[in-house]
Design an enzyme around this catalytic site. Structure first.
Site, PDB file in Angstrom:
ATOM      1  N   GLU A   1      -4.960   4.110  56.488  1.00  0.00           N
ATOM      2  CA  GLU A   1      -4.584   2.979  57.751  1.00  0.00           C
ATOM      3  C   GLU A   1      -4.480   3.513  59.035  1.00  0.00           C
ATOM      4  O   GLU A   1      -4.754   2.727  59.824  1.00  0.00           O
ATOM      5  CB  GLU A   1      -3.416   2.157  57.115  1.00  0.00           C
TER       6      GLU A   1
ATOM      7  N   SER B   1      -1.081   7.590  55.639  1.00  0.00           N
ATOM      8  CA  SER B   1      -2.091   6.573  55.024  1.00  0.00           C
ATOM      9  C   SER B   1      -3.387   6.432  55.951  1.00  0.00           C
ATOM     10  O   SER B   1      -3.398   6.896  57.113  1.00  0.00           O
ATOM     11  CB  SER B   1      -1.369   5.496  55.235  1.00  0.00           C
TER      12      SER B   1
ATOM     13  N   TYR C   1       2.097  -1.921  60.369  1.00  0.00           N
ATOM     14  CA  TYR C   1       2.157  -0.858  59.258  1.00  0.00           C
ATOM     15  C   TYR C   1       1.528   0.543  59.575  1.00  0.00           C
ATOM     16  O   TYR C   1       2.206   1.488  59.517  1.00  0.00           O
ATOM     17  CB  TYR C   1       1.723  -1.432  57.975  1.00  0.00           C
TER      18      TYR C   1
HETATM   19  P1  NAP Z   1       4.507   0.213  46.639  1.00  0.00           P
HETATM   20  O1  NAP Z   1       3.928  -0.015  45.285  1.00  0.00           O
HETATM   21  O2  NAP Z   1       4.623  -0.780  47.595  1.00  0.00           O
HETATM   22  O3  NAP Z   1       5.968   0.923  46.354  1.00  0.00           O
HETATM   23  C1  NAP Z   1       6.940   1.001  47.562  1.00  0.00           C
HETATM   24  C2  NAP Z   1       8.461   1.483  47.377  1.00  0.00           C
HETATM   25  O4  NAP Z   1       9.197   1.614  48.444  1.00  0.00           O
HETATM   26  C3  NAP Z   1       8.922   0.565  46.255  1.00  0.00           C
HETATM   27  O5  NAP Z   1       9.709   1.490  45.372  1.00  0.00           O
HETATM   28  C4  NAP Z   1       9.937  -0.091  47.170  1.00  0.00           C
HETATM   29  O6  NAP Z   1      11.035  -0.763  46.504  1.00  0.00           O
HETATM   30  C5  NAP Z   1      10.329   0.914  48.105  1.00  0.00           C
HETATM   31  N1  NAP Z   1      10.895   0.409  48.999  1.00  0.00           N
HETATM   32  C6  NAP Z   1      10.485  -0.864  50.027  1.00  0.00           C
HETATM   33  N2  NAP Z   1      11.414  -0.912  50.969  1.00  0.00           N
HETATM   34  C7  NAP Z   1      12.316  -0.062  51.036  1.00  0.00           C
HETATM   35  C8  NAP Z   1      13.486   0.458  51.579  1.00  0.00           C
HETATM   36  N3  NAP Z   1      14.010  -0.553  52.652  1.00  0.00           N
HETATM   37  N4  NAP Z   1      14.385   1.566  51.223  1.00  0.00           N
HETATM   38  C9  NAP Z   1      13.869   2.211  50.187  1.00  0.00           C
HETATM   39  N5  NAP Z   1      12.810   1.888  49.353  1.00  0.00           N
HETATM   40  C10 NAP Z   1      12.336   0.988  49.657  1.00  0.00           C
HETATM   41  O7  NAP Z   1       3.542   1.307  47.395  1.00  0.00           O
HETATM   42  P2  NAP Z   1       2.843   2.533  46.515  1.00  0.00           P
HETATM   43  O8  NAP Z   1       1.510   2.077  46.600  1.00  0.00           O
HETATM   44  O9  NAP Z   1       3.504   3.230  45.725  1.00  0.00           O
HETATM   45  O10 NAP Z   1       2.725   3.455  47.716  1.00  0.00           O
HETATM   46  C11 NAP Z   1       3.661   4.639  48.064  1.00  0.00           C
HETATM   47  C12 NAP Z   1       3.793   5.252  49.517  1.00  0.00           C
HETATM   48  O11 NAP Z   1       2.418   5.572  49.785  1.00  0.00           O
HETATM   49  C13 NAP Z   1       3.967   3.978  50.541  1.00  0.00           C
HETATM   50  O12 NAP Z   1       4.697   4.665  51.593  1.00  0.00           O
HETATM   51  C14 NAP Z   1       2.714   3.668  50.943  1.00  0.00           C
HETATM   52  O13 NAP Z   1       2.891   2.870  52.177  1.00  0.00           O
HETATM   53  C15 NAP Z   1       1.911   4.809  51.175  1.00  0.00           C
HETATM   54  N6  NAP Z   1       0.511   4.715  50.665  1.00  0.00           N
HETATM   55  C16 NAP Z   1       0.196   4.020  49.646  1.00  0.00           C
HETATM   56  C17 NAP Z   1      -1.326   3.917  49.572  1.00  0.00           C
HETATM   57  C18 NAP Z   1      -1.885   3.043  48.620  1.00  0.00           C
HETATM   58  O14 NAP Z   1      -3.264   2.944  48.515  1.00  0.00           O
HETATM   59  N7  NAP Z   1      -1.114   2.849  47.434  1.00  0.00           N
HETATM   60  C19 NAP Z   1      -2.322   4.707  50.616  1.00  0.00           C
HETATM   61  C20 NAP Z   1      -1.670   5.399  51.358  1.00  0.00           C
HETATM   62  C21 NAP Z   1      -0.373   5.575  51.401  1.00  0.00           C
HETATM   63  P3  NAP Z   1      11.058  -1.867  45.532  1.00  0.00           P
HETATM   64  O15 NAP Z   1      10.343  -1.643  44.172  1.00  0.00           O
HETATM   65  O16 NAP Z   1      12.426  -2.243  45.634  1.00  0.00           O
HETATM   66  O17 NAP Z   1      10.113  -3.030  46.264  1.00  0.00           O
HETATM   67  O1  F7E Z   2      -6.559  -4.688  51.281  1.00  0.00           O
HETATM   68  C1  F7E Z   2      -9.026  -7.284  51.951  1.00  0.00           C
HETATM   69  C2  F7E Z   2      -8.087  -6.947  53.248  1.00  0.00           C
HETATM   70  O2  F7E Z   2      -4.081  -5.224  50.599  1.00  0.00           O
HETATM   71  C3  F7E Z   2      -7.769  -4.211  51.001  1.00  0.00           C
HETATM   72  C4  F7E Z   2      -1.827  -0.412  51.030  1.00  0.00           C
HETATM   73  O3  F7E Z   2      -1.595   0.358  49.758  1.00  0.00           O
HETATM   74  O4  F7E Z   2      -4.095   0.742  51.122  1.00  0.00           O
HETATM   75  C5  F7E Z   2      -3.485  -0.378  51.285  1.00  0.00           C
HETATM   76  O5  F7E Z   2      -3.697  -1.280  52.275  1.00  0.00           O
HETATM   77  C6  F7E Z   2      -8.897  -5.120  51.813  1.00  0.00           C
HETATM   78  C7  F7E Z   2      -8.528  -5.419  53.260  1.00  0.00           C
HETATM   79  O6  F7E Z   2      -4.991  -2.884  51.027  1.00  0.00           O
HETATM   80  C8  F7E Z   2      -7.687 -10.186  50.258  1.00  0.00           C
HETATM   81  O7  F7E Z   2      -8.448  -7.565  54.084  1.00  0.00           O
HETATM   82  C9  F7E Z   2      -9.612  -9.514  51.184  1.00  0.00           C
HETATM   83  O8  F7E Z   2      -9.768  -5.288  53.928  1.00  0.00           O
HETATM   84  O9  F7E Z   2      -5.606  -4.180  48.989  1.00  0.00           O
HETATM   85  P1  F7E Z   2      -5.343  -4.374  50.274  1.00  0.00           P
HETATM   86  P2  F7E Z   2      -5.052  -2.266  52.319  1.00  0.00           P
HETATM   87  O10 F7E Z   2      -4.829  -3.186  53.585  1.00  0.00           O
HETATM   88  O11 F7E Z   2      -6.321  -1.302  52.526  1.00  0.00           O
HETATM   89  C10 F7E Z   2      -3.608   1.683  52.304  1.00  0.00           C
HETATM   90  C11 F7E Z   2      -4.170   3.064  52.512  1.00  0.00           C
HETATM   91  C12 F7E Z   2      -2.062   1.704  52.600  1.00  0.00           C
HETATM   92  O12 F7E Z   2      -1.303   2.600  52.910  1.00  0.00           O
HETATM   93  C13 F7E Z   2      -1.459   0.402  52.309  1.00  0.00           C
HETATM   94  O13 F7E Z   2       0.060   0.710  51.983  1.00  0.00           O
HETATM   95  O14 F7E Z   2      -9.136  -6.395  50.814  1.00  0.00           O
HETATM   96  N1  F7E Z   2      -8.756  -8.717  51.196  1.00  0.00           N
HETATM   97  N2  F7E Z   2      -9.100 -10.742  50.565  1.00  0.00           N
HETATM   98  C14 F7E Z   2      -7.388  -9.014  50.696  1.00  0.00           C
HETATM   99  N3  F7E Z   2      -6.474  -8.284  50.841  1.00  0.00           N
HETATM  100  C15 F7E Z   2      -5.391  -8.887  49.937  1.00  0.00           C
HETATM  101  N4  F7E Z   2      -4.199  -7.964  50.034  1.00  0.00           N
HETATM  102  N5  F7E Z   2      -5.367  -9.963  49.511  1.00  0.00           N
HETATM  103  C16 F7E Z   2      -6.378 -10.823  49.522  1.00  0.00           C
HETATM  104  O15 F7E Z   2      -6.457 -11.962  49.142  1.00  0.00           O
END
Ligand code: NAP
Ligand code: F7E
Length: 348
Positions: A136, A134, A157
């Site tokens: 992050e 990620s 995270y």
């Molecule tokens: P998501 O919607 O939160 O999906 C996470 C998945 O992980 C869900 O299927 C969840 O199951 C499963 N999970 C949670 N805890 C688990 C456990 N203990 N054992 C097995 N499975 C578990 O995340 P996403 O946005 O699709 O992201 C997919 C991956 O990419 C994640 O690893 C995330 O950290 C990473 N990532 C995401 C982003 C982004 O912007 N979306 C960017 C960079 C990296 P449930 O449905 O049961 O909760």
């Molecule tokens: O926050 C600000 C918050 O929770 C984005 C995950 O998929 O992307 C995701 O992480 C920004 C942050 O995503 C609220 O402070 C303001 O600056 O949508 P987010 P994230 O933290 O960037 C990365 C790449 C991953 O890997 C992660 O799994 O938005 N923000 N107000 C808020 N964020 C949330 N959630 N809620 C608010 O009310």
């Protein structure tokens, strides 16, 4: 026919990836956590009766906390490709549940890698492994971030993702395995979890338009993110595993916007004056924020031929349209006397 194994298949990316792989002719296996309510909504449109002969999506109970089960499933399914997408993926929540986040994101990856290594050895095959790293991990490092930018994680995270990233590299080098890390910047869609900021915003705008909600509480509006569409990003995951060598790739659009700019654009599409509805709530602030993420994906463009196809405007419009439609359906249900939950993104 190739076989894929996906952890996190019920999540946003898991559902898009499963669709994409089905389109490529794969047999798709995924693990689902046992929960007291159904958690397969994002898959319902591609999941058919497991008794049907032509069923190509197979769901198995499993959890990244349970090494023996992961090993059993990998040995039984004999996948060509493993995609490790499972995670406690919410950054804010990881401050409250740090140990759990480390167990699933870092140690969970290690559990799956060990099962994968032993399967690769015993089967004599050359399976491939994708690790969901990620942006992050870059945290406080200045943009534009590339594959060589130092990591400076700012949340439990992100620290756990850095550990998983390095476990993956160490397993690749120590055991000569095909393992690729995709360092993906934020990617969203109408299927995004409702506690991430983009979806929290579009969901609330839909409900405000339909008179189902009045206030939207948010934290920091000034942080900047490089937001792409999940459908583009799962294609990149697959392309990494088709490459001749296992490598790590940044996947991003190269454009960034602040949360405030996202809100402006989404509210304009929804026809809502957000200034009348948005309020600040400090509970959504992070103890350590990531201010500015903007990726440079030159390596993926050059070596994989990958580029995003869906623009920021198209992404925002699709999310707003999806949530306007959902809110209209909710209003119809309410009018017919049904209960509708309006808790929205209150927990994120
Ligand atoms: P998501 O919607 O939160 O999906 C996470 C998945 O992980 C869900 O299927 C969840 O199951 C499963 N999970 C949670 N805890 C688990 C456990 N203990 N054992 C097995 N499975 C578990 O995340 P996403 O946005 O699709 O992201 C997919 C991956 O990419 C994640 O690893 C995330 O950290 C990473 N990532 C995401 C982003 C982004 O912007 N979306 C960017 C960079 C990296 P449930 O449905 O049961 O909760
Ligand atoms: O926050 C600000 C918050 O929770 C984005 C995950 O998929 O992307 C995701 O992480 C920004 C942050 O995503 C609220 O402070 C303001 O600056 O949508 P987010 P994230 O933290 O960037 C990365 C790449 C991953 O890997 C992660 O799994 O938005 N923000 N107000 C808020 N964020 C949330 N959630 N809620 C608010 O009310």
């Amino acid at each position: 026919m190739k076989t894929a194994f996906i952890s996190g298949i019920t999540g946003q990316d898991g559902s898009y990836l499963a669709e994409f792989l089905l389109g490529k002719g794969y047999d798709v296996h995924g693990i689902v956590r046992r929960t007291s309510t159904f958690n397969t909504d994002r898959l319902d449109h591609i999941y058919s009766d497991p008794h049907a002969r032509d069923c190509r999506v197979h769901l198995h109970y499993g959890d990244l906390a349970n090494a023996a089960r992961l090993r059993q499933l990998i040995d039984q399914i004999q996948p060509d490709e493993v995609y490790n997408l499972g995670a406690q993926s919410h950054v804010r929540v990881s401050f409250d549940q740090a140990e759990y986040t480390a167990d699933i994101v870092a140690t969970g990856t290690l559990r799956l890698l060990e099962a994968f290594r032993d399967y690769a050895r015993s089967s004599g095959r050359d399976p491939r492994f994708y690790q969901a790293s990620s942006s992050e991990m870059f945290g406080a490092s200045a943009p534009p971030q590339t594959e060589t930018t130092p990591f400076y994680p700012r949340s439990p995270y992100a620290v756990s993702k850095v550990a998983a990233h390095w476990y993956a590299i160490n397993f690749r080098e120590a055991h000569n395995l095909f393992i690729a890390n995709g360092i993906l910047f934020n990617h969203e869609s109408p299927r995004r979890g409702e506690t991430f900021v983009t979806r929290k915003i579009t969901r609330a705008l839909g409900r405000i338009r339909e008179g189902l909600q009045d206030k939207l509480y948010l934290g920091n509006l000034e942080s900047r993110r490089d937001w792409g569409h999940a459908a583009d990003y799962v294609r990149a995951m697959w392309m990494m595993l088709q490459h001749s060598e296992p490598q790590d790739f940044v996947i991003a659009t190269g454009e960034s916007y602040s949360v405030r700019e996202f809100l402006d654009k989404a509210a304009a599409y929804a026809g809502v004056d957000w200034q009348k509805h948005v309020e600040f709530d400090p509970r959504y602030l992070r103890p350590t924020e990531v201010d500015y993420l903007e990726g440079d994906c030159t390596k993926a463009k050059t070596l994989l031929g990958w580029a995003p196809e869906i623009s920021f405007d198209q992404l925002v419009r699709a999310m707003v349209e999806g949530d306007l439609e959902l809110a209209r359906q909710e209003r119809t249900l309410l009018a017919a006397g049904h209960q509708v939950s309006v808790r929205g993104g209150a927990h994120g």
